[in-house]
Design an enzyme around this catalytic site. Sequence first.
Site, PDB file in Angstrom:
ATOM      1  CG  ASP A 122       9.382   4.237   6.710  1.00 38.17           C
ATOM      2  OD1 ASP A 122       8.246   4.250   6.189  1.00 38.17           O
ATOM      3  OD2 ASP A 122      10.423   4.262   6.029  1.00 38.17           O
TER       4      ASP A 122
HETATM    5  C1  GLC Z   1       7.954   3.571   2.991  1.00 44.29           C
HETATM    6  C2  GLC Z   1       9.149   4.464   2.962  1.00 44.29           C
HETATM    7  C3  GLC Z   1       8.893   5.887   3.271  1.00 44.29           C
HETATM    8  C4  GLC Z   1       7.504   6.290   2.892  1.00 44.29           C
HETATM    9  C5  GLC Z   1       6.519   5.427   3.642  1.00 44.29           C
HETATM   10  C6  GLC Z   1       5.078   5.753   3.342  1.00 44.29           C
HETATM   11  O1  GLC Z   1       8.213   2.277   3.238  1.00 44.29           O
HETATM   12  O2  GLC Z   1      10.348   4.010   3.505  1.00 44.29           O
HETATM   13  O3  GLC Z   1       9.842   6.677   2.644  1.00 44.29           O
HETATM   14  O4  GLC Z   1       7.294   7.642   3.167  1.00 44.29           O
HETATM   15  O5  GLC Z   1       6.761   4.066   3.435  1.00 44.29           O
HETATM   16  O6  GLC Z   1       4.723   5.395   2.069  1.00 44.29           O
END
Ligand code: GLC
Length: 711
Positions: free
Chosen positions: A262
């Site tokens: 993430d």
């Molecule tokens: C975020 C989220 C995730 C998302 C990612 C990209 O912080 O936790 O769900 O896909 O960033 O945007």
Amino acid sequence: MAEMSKDIFLNELLGRMTAADKAGQLNLLAGTMDATGMKNTGDLEAKILSGQCGAVLNVYTPAATRALQELALASPLGIPLIFGYDVIHGHRTIFPIPLALACSWNLELIESCARAAAAEAAADGLHWVYSPMVDISLDPRWGRVAEGAGEDPWLGAKIAAAMVRGYQGADLADLTSVLACVKHFALYGAPMGGRDYNTVDMSRRAMEETYFPPYRAAIDAGAQTVMTSFNEIDGIPASGNRWLLTDLLRVEWGFQGWIVTDYTSISEMINHGTAATDTEAAQQALEAGVDMDMMSEAFLTSLPELLENQQVTMEQVDAAVLRVLATKWDLGLFRDAFARCDDARAAAIFQHPATRQLACEAAREAMVLLKNEGQLLPLDKQGSIAVIGTLADSGRDMLGCWIAAGDEAVAVSGLAGIREIAGAMATVVFATGDDLTEAGRLASEADHVILVLGETWEMYGEAASRTTIRLSSHQRKLAKRVLKSGKPCVLVTLSGRPLELTWEDSKFPAILHAWALGSEGGRALAEIIFGEAAPIGKLTMGFPRSVGQVPMTYREKPTGRPFDAAAKYSSKYLDAGNEALYPFGHGLTYGNCDYGPVTVSSAAMLPGGSVTVSAGITNPNPHPVTETLQLYLRDLVASVSRPVKELRAYQRVTLAAGETRIVSFEITDADLTFPGRDFKPVVEPGDFEAMIGPSSADLRAVRFTRLGDAE
Ligand code: GLC
């Protein structure tokens, strides 16, 4: 032959790559068309051109992706980029938020929505969606419950698989398919206190029984990528957790795809206190099994040095790079990197009438009728109707939390829908409700009131945890003022999470929960309000009586001191009941059915055999009724304590006026299987209870015995 040339091609390419090139392929950077984390990429173009970026998020449209892809092809090795984005509940056409769509219990519909979202995303230059989010959560304080399927692992697993099938289709090279990304691995839905990004501390049993099944189902359905979660597991952050990412996910579950972190979660291991530097964190992440680094740039800056110092091996790095390159091959990127950059195709696909119609159908099925005293709903299209509440007039709040490339200008608000469906026959007046006196006057002058309250879109989703889940104090005042008019009033609630509606339940005759229903939401809402369609949604997450009850689930374990209102030392609260106000599986329709007794085909089930459990159901109404019958099981005595009930099957049936039907469910060993003391799947002989009904709190039971091998 094709496989042969793929291997030769990829190995030849790998052979030409330096350590820096390899680190570049494992580096995922964000563009600026959306902001979904704390860090930005300053020099995206320069990094792409120099081969320091393998994939990009938060950039879409044929033009914008083409421009960056041209830079990638002009880089020293000319390896094309993958474009990813948070397409969570639709891309251009927005579907109901995932928690709402789950309430349809309609797997075919859910798969179709994912398929349609994939087609729009792929036509917008994208290859990869960060969905499905399959985190089970029992805690409505956590704002991200909006993005998941609710509290039940069995239903969550079915929904996860349906979404993966929808996104990926039969072939990734198909121009309507995208890579799915199962997230957030793992246990992200159980942060302490419901506070986003907070510590998770969980037993292995809870993992196996409640939280893992949907991730596993998504992987078994062929999901190509997995995203790590922000939280720690047993003291080790998920992005650096080798037990989680390698021993469990790859070895035990057989996951063949690749793992992305993430947003900045490799660097965040420094904040967790398990790494002192980005280099240490990068080493831990690679060792754990991470393939791609989202936004930490720790792989980019550290892998060459880690290789040089022999702190990671070339085999480890090559394995990750090959996984990413193989996906680029499977997507057809080495043949034609611009296949998804076609404006004419995009224009033909975006907001296509068939997709909008699907969004309307999805919205209709996502709503849950919580209460309908005196059959106040549906309303007649006549007389004067006062619609009150700012949320009624907001396209943006109808769309929900993640709206990808959705456009509020073409979203149907509740008010717009009501005017469209009833405006020709009834007088529809509107007040925002900001001015209580005006709202009270409008209500008094009307024949009926539709009061629309709840959460705005910013009040749920990521980084939107709440310690109270009631309506705001202004909304409560507004509700009181409107109720004072004495006019029949329907409460419509919008939200991304279960709310605490105990007070509202005691005051309003009818409550229709509408979540955030997407682009066609208002139209579907009006169709339900005026009876052009009947509500059929069933909650997939219970609404508590009080936020003090959460986390909570209908799948609770039996305690040693079961609830007994009269016994002081039994498991209960002094100030509220144990059960949800509106439990899992609850949802009314227009005209309810009568249930007869539940019967079983045989009191004994042989090993490997089956029994059939049936219920009679009658529609006493003068019109057809659709009902979702639910089957729950309980293992009465087992080697580990089993939940008091667990959903194991359901059927949606439509009964003609006056019709009686016997609805049957076949139960086999697969339905009785659970993680044994050693966490391996086991079926144990003994007595079981099978329960059928319209909700987890309204069930009729029958018993049967699963015989042992020798019996
Ligand atoms: C975020 C989220 C995730 C998302 C990612 C990209 O912080 O936790 O769900 O896909 O960033 O945007």
